[in-house]
Scaffold this motif. Structure first.
Motif, short mmCIF file in Angstrom:
data_model
loop_
_atom_site.label_atom_id
_atom_site.label_comp_id
_atom_site.label_asym_id
_atom_site.label_seq_id
_atom_site.Cartn_x
_atom_site.Cartn_y
_atom_site.Cartn_z
N LEU A 45 1.04 -1.27 0.20
CA LEU A 45 0.04 0.00 -0.05
C LEU A 45 0.80 1.33 -0.06
O LEU A 45 0.63 2.26 -0.61
CB LEU A 45 -1.16 -0.11 1.27
CG LEU A 45 -2.48 -0.88 1.35
CD1 LEU A 45 -2.82 -0.78 2.60
CD2 LEU A 45 -3.14 -0.60 -0.12
N LEU A 46 1.78 1.38 0.98
CA LEU A 46 2.71 2.45 0.86
C LEU A 46 3.45 2.85 -0.52
O LEU A 46 3.58 3.88 -0.76
CB LEU A 46 3.65 2.51 1.94
CG LEU A 46 3.21 2.49 3.57
CD1 LEU A 46 4.17 2.15 4.75
CD2 LEU A 46 2.56 3.85 3.73
N GLU A 47 3.91 1.61 -0.86
CA GLU A 47 4.82 1.67 -2.39
C GLU A 47 3.96 2.38 -3.24
O GLU A 47 4.46 3.01 -3.86
CB GLU A 47 4.94 0.36 -2.65
CG GLU A 47 6.07 0.22 -3.98
CD GLU A 47 6.41 -1.09 -4.32
OE1 GLU A 47 7.24 -1.39 -5.04
OE2 GLU A 47 5.67 -1.96 -4.09
N GLY A 48 2.52 2.26 -3.37
CA GLY A 48 1.68 2.64 -4.39
C GLY A 48 1.08 4.18 -4.04
O GLY A 48 0.38 4.57 -5.15
N LEU A 49 1.25 4.53 -2.90
CA LEU A 49 0.71 5.99 -2.56
C LEU A 49 1.33 6.96 -3.64
O LEU A 49 2.59 7.04 -3.70
CB LEU A 49 0.99 6.24 -1.18
CG LEU A 49 0.32 5.35 -0.15
CD1 LEU A 49 0.51 5.82 1.34
CD2 LEU A 49 -1.36 5.62 -0.47
N SER A 50 0.24 7.85 -4.01
CA SER A 50 0.98 9.12 -4.82
C SER A 50 1.41 10.17 -3.67
O SER A 50 1.44 10.01 -2.69
CB SER A 50 -0.20 9.61 -5.72
OG SER A 50 -1.16 10.01 -4.76
N ASN A 51 2.19 11.28 -4.22
CA ASN A 51 2.67 12.23 -3.20
C ASN A 51 1.37 13.02 -2.68
O ASN A 51 1.43 13.27 -1.61
CB ASN A 51 3.28 13.32 -4.15
CG ASN A 51 4.70 12.69 -4.51
OD1 ASN A 51 5.01 11.84 -4.01
ND2 ASN A 51 5.41 13.38 -5.61
N ALA A 52 0.21 13.00 -3.34
CA ALA A 52 -1.07 13.80 -2.63
C ALA A 52 -1.37 12.65 -1.61
O ALA A 52 -1.76 13.33 -0.49
CB ALA A 52 -2.03 14.04 -3.95
N GLN A 53 -1.29 11.44 -1.93
CA GLN A 53 -1.90 10.62 -0.72
C GLN A 53 -1.08 10.63 0.33
O GLN A 53 -1.44 10.56 1.42
CB GLN A 53 -2.10 9.43 -1.43
CG GLN A 53 -3.31 9.27 -2.19
CD GLN A 53 -3.31 7.65 -3.23
OE1 GLN A 53 -2.31 7.37 -3.59
NE2 GLN A 53 -4.39 7.08 -3.07
#
Length: 105
Positions: A45-53
């Motif tokens: 999950l952390l790997e796929g987070l965008s900068n906004a997220q």
């Protein structure tokens, strides 16, 4: 330090942690999972987070990390300043590696 300053510091710490965790996961996922004490699912999950997220997640008013040790023996090993410091740190790492991964409830 007033409450507003404390909340700003928490948000900064959260963002720093999330950015570091994401960078570690992207560089070497297996090592990051071990070093951060994360589950595979949380790492994914952390790997796929965008900068906004990442920014949104970091803005919570509570720390997203916690100490991985609840045992005074481990804390004592990590803070000991004896000539066998490397051995104490290695022993503490072994004990911490044996602890279960925290799951978010």
């Amino acid at each position: 330090m007033n409450e507003q300053e404390i909340m700003a510091e928490i948000k900064d710490a959260n963002l720093s942690y999330l950015m570091l965790a994401q960078q570690m996961i992207r560089a070497d996922k297996a090592s990051a999972i071990f070093r951060l004490g994360l589950s595979q699912e949380i790492a994914d999950l952390l790997e796929g987070l965008s900068n906004a997220q990442l920014l949104k997640l970091s803005s919570f008013n509570m720390m997203l990390t916690r100490f991985r040790f609840d045992d005074t023996a481990i804390l004592g090993m990590l803070t000991s300043y004896t000539k066998d410091r490397m051995q104490a740190q290695a022993h503490a790492a072994i004990l911490m590696a044996g602890q279960g991964v925290e799951e978010i409830a």
